[in-house]
Design an enzyme around this catalytic site. Structure first.
Site, PDB file in Angstrom:
ATOM      1  CE  LYS A 173      -4.249  -1.985   1.375  1.00 35.58           C
ATOM      2  NZ  LYS A 173      -5.255  -2.329   2.323  1.00 35.58           N
ATOM      3  CE  LYS A 192     -13.523  -3.236   2.288  1.00 31.69           C
ATOM      4  NZ  LYS A 192     -12.226  -3.292   2.975  1.00 31.69           N
ATOM      5  CE  LYS A 252      -7.016  -8.128  -0.625  1.00 26.25           C
ATOM      6  NZ  LYS A 252      -7.179  -7.634   0.756  1.00 26.25           N
TER       7      LYS A 252
HETATM    8  N1  AQP Z   1     -10.254 -10.975  -1.946  1.00 21.19           N
HETATM    9  C1  AQP Z   1     -10.488 -11.473  -0.753  1.00 21.19           C
HETATM   10  N2  AQP Z   1     -10.676 -12.810  -0.609  1.00 21.19           N
HETATM   11  C2  AQP Z   1     -10.945 -13.324   0.615  1.00 21.19           C
HETATM   12  N3  AQP Z   1     -11.038 -12.591   1.742  1.00 21.19           N
HETATM   13  C3  AQP Z   1     -10.873 -11.269   1.635  1.00 21.19           C
HETATM   14  N4  AQP Z   1     -10.923 -10.270   2.531  1.00 21.19           N
HETATM   15  C4  AQP Z   1     -10.671  -9.091   1.918  1.00 21.19           C
HETATM   16  N5  AQP Z   1     -10.473  -9.291   0.604  1.00 21.19           N
HETATM   17  C5  AQP Z   1     -10.575 -10.641   0.391  1.00 21.19           C
HETATM   18  C6  AQP Z   1     -11.228 -10.462   3.947  1.00 21.19           C
HETATM   19  O1  AQP Z   1     -12.276  -9.570   4.297  1.00 21.19           O
HETATM   20  C7  AQP Z   1     -12.099  -9.181   5.660  1.00 21.19           C
HETATM   21  C8  AQP Z   1     -12.223  -7.695   5.792  1.00 21.19           C
HETATM   22  O2  AQP Z   1     -11.170  -7.099   5.071  1.00 21.19           O
HETATM   23  P1  AQP Z   1     -10.801  -5.595   5.360  1.00 21.19           P
HETATM   24  O3  AQP Z   1     -11.927  -4.743   4.982  1.00 21.19           O
HETATM   25  O4  AQP Z   1     -10.394  -5.438   6.765  1.00 21.19           O
HETATM   26  O5  AQP Z   1      -9.525  -5.251   4.560  1.00 21.19           O
HETATM   27  P2  AQP Z   1      -8.654  -5.890   3.468  1.00 21.19           P
HETATM   28  O6  AQP Z   1      -8.300  -7.287   3.770  1.00 21.19           O
HETATM   29  O7  AQP Z   1      -7.486  -4.967   3.242  1.00 21.19           O
HETATM   30  O8  AQP Z   1      -9.682  -5.840   2.295  1.00 21.19           O
HETATM   31  P3  AQP Z   1      -9.720  -5.064   0.995  1.00 21.19           P
HETATM   32  O9  AQP Z   1     -11.093  -5.276   0.472  1.00 21.19           O
HETATM   33  O10 AQP Z   1      -8.580  -5.480   0.130  1.00 21.19           O
HETATM   34  O11 AQP Z   1      -9.576  -3.529   1.353  1.00 21.19           O
HETATM   35  P4  AQP Z   1      -8.523  -2.486   0.822  1.00 21.19           P
HETATM   36  O12 AQP Z   1      -8.654  -2.452  -0.672  1.00 21.19           O
HETATM   37  O13 AQP Z   1      -8.886  -1.200   1.484  1.00 21.19           O
HETATM   38  O14 AQP Z   1      -7.197  -2.980   1.285  1.00 21.19           O
HETATM   39  C9  AQP Z   1     -10.746  -9.683   6.103  1.00 21.19           C
HETATM   40  O15 AQP Z   1     -10.935 -10.841   6.887  1.00 21.19           O
HETATM   41  C10 AQP Z   1     -10.053 -10.039   4.821  1.00 21.19           C
HETATM   42  O16 AQP Z   1      -9.133 -11.095   4.993  1.00 21.19           O
END
Ligand code: AQP
Length: 331
Positions: free
Chosen positions: A112, A200, A197
């Site tokens: 990031k 969001k 991955k």
């Molecule tokens: N692609 C994914 N596949 C499986 N699990 C996922 N999680 C996120 N993306 C995937 C799981 O969702 C939970 C909440 O995630 P988060 O909102 O705390 O943050 P993150 O893991 O950083 O998710 P994002 O969507 O990728 O957000 P950004 O883009 O802001 O970094 C967690 O349990 C995560 O493992």
């Protein structure tokens, strides 16, 4: 009873990855067999460039979607992180236990930080320290299990290391937690870039299925998913990541094993069509319930208010004890 804690960050709209990797299991399994807390971790959304009004809006939407996904306030505690001061209080204490080297080793930080610089922004200090805040989220509640997708494993390992170190240096204060993962769906990949991955805040928007996407939008995104140059349908994450991703999404929606499912398909088109329909059906009840809850804001307010109150009551004694153990005075 086993204590479970997990959270979701309101940096964007919730995705199919969030749902299959985490939220669905919270609703279907964890809240029924454990004493569980689920949190919208809004403080984590401030670690990258943000718009205050958008964070507030997305926090509310995430909380509403957690309830729409089946989290039942009679069975678990649902709340917003910034309404419980104990997270920030404990985070500072844990920053005095963690090292700079540990924080800099975190893969998400490295990825990031590069992304923020590439976008022309500066890297906030909170992006580096965010895994410590996440450790505080977990440790404040005496958590045994943290159900997360694969991408969060390293952060839960840090929480474990900090708990052990604190306990050894200052006396037994924390339970040492462990990460748990779903069997299928632990890592849903971006449909346009299947080696990354599905996140969001990805730059590749058409590769992300959002929980609130209309059925036709879901269909279009899945039908346009990048597949590979081969013709046969096989499950091979390394050689055929696009195909493997679709098979895993289908398996996560309908049950079964992605490898076995591959035997039922002769063409990519048929697999995409079935996967699209499976996802549309999976999301349908969540979207319906989300709409109902949006029409009843007082109910959502009440759930979040009493969730925060309950969470505060659970975290406070442990955080106070940690304050005293490390040499601070607590309330
Ligand atoms: N692609 C994914 N596949 C499986 N699990 C996922 N999680 C996120 N993306 C995937 C799981 O969702 C939970 C909440 O995630 P988060 O909102 O705390 O943050 P993150 O893991 O950083 O998710 P994002 O969507 O990728 O957000 P950004 O883009 O802001 O970094 C967690 O349990 C995560 O493992």
């Amino acid at each position: 009873m086993t204590r479970v804690f997990s959270g979701i960050k309101p940096t964007g709209h919730l995705t199919l990855g969030n749902y299959l990797g985490a939220v669905r299991r919270w609703a279907e399994v964890d809240q029924h067999r454990t004493d569980a807390l689920f949190c919208v971790v809004d403080m984590h959304a401030l670690t990258v460039d943000h718009d205050p009004a958008r964070v507030r809006r997305l926090s509310r939407q995430a909380a509403t979607l957690l309830l729409a996904s089946g989290l039942d306030p009679e069975r678990c505690t649902v709340f917003v992180q910034s309404q419980v001061d104990e997270h920030a209080r404990l985070s500072y204490v844990l920053e005095c236990v963690a090292t700079d080297g540990e924080a800099r080793r975190m893969i998400q930080y490295k990825e990031k930080a590069v992304r923020e610089r590439d976008r022309g922004g500066s890297v906030r200090l909170s992006l580096l320290t965010y895994p410590v805040l996440m450790a505080a989220d977990i440790l404040a509640y005496g958590t045994d299990e943290v159900p997360v997708g694969d991408d969060q494993t390293q952060h839960v390992e840090l929480a474990r290391d900090l708990a052990v170190r604190f306990n050894q240096r200052y006396g037994q204060a924390f339970v040492v937690p462990r990460a748990t993962h779903p069997e299928v769906g632990a890592r849903v990949m971006n449909l346009q870039e299947p080696t990354s991955k599905m996140g969001k805040t990805d730059d590749v928007g058409p590769g992300i299925v959002y929980l609130l996407d209309e059925p036709d939008v879901v269909r279009k995104k899945i039908m346009r998913a990048v597949t590979d140059s081969g013709r046969d349908v096989v499950h091979d994450r390394v050689a055929r990541p696009g195909l493997a991703n679709l098979l895993e999404i289908l398996a996560a929606c309908e049950g079964g094993d992605p490898g076995e499912l591959s035997g039922a398909y002769r063409s990519y088109g048929a697999l995409k069509k079935d996967t699209a329909e499976a996802v549309v059906e999976l999301l349908r009840p969540v979207q319906r319930r989300h709409k109902e809850l949006c029409a009843d804001p007082a109910y959502v307010d009440g759930v979040l208010r009493s969730g925060a109150e309950k969470a505060r009551g659970m975290a406070r004694p442990r955080v106070d004890a940690a304050y005293r153990a490390i040499g601070l005075s607590a309330g």
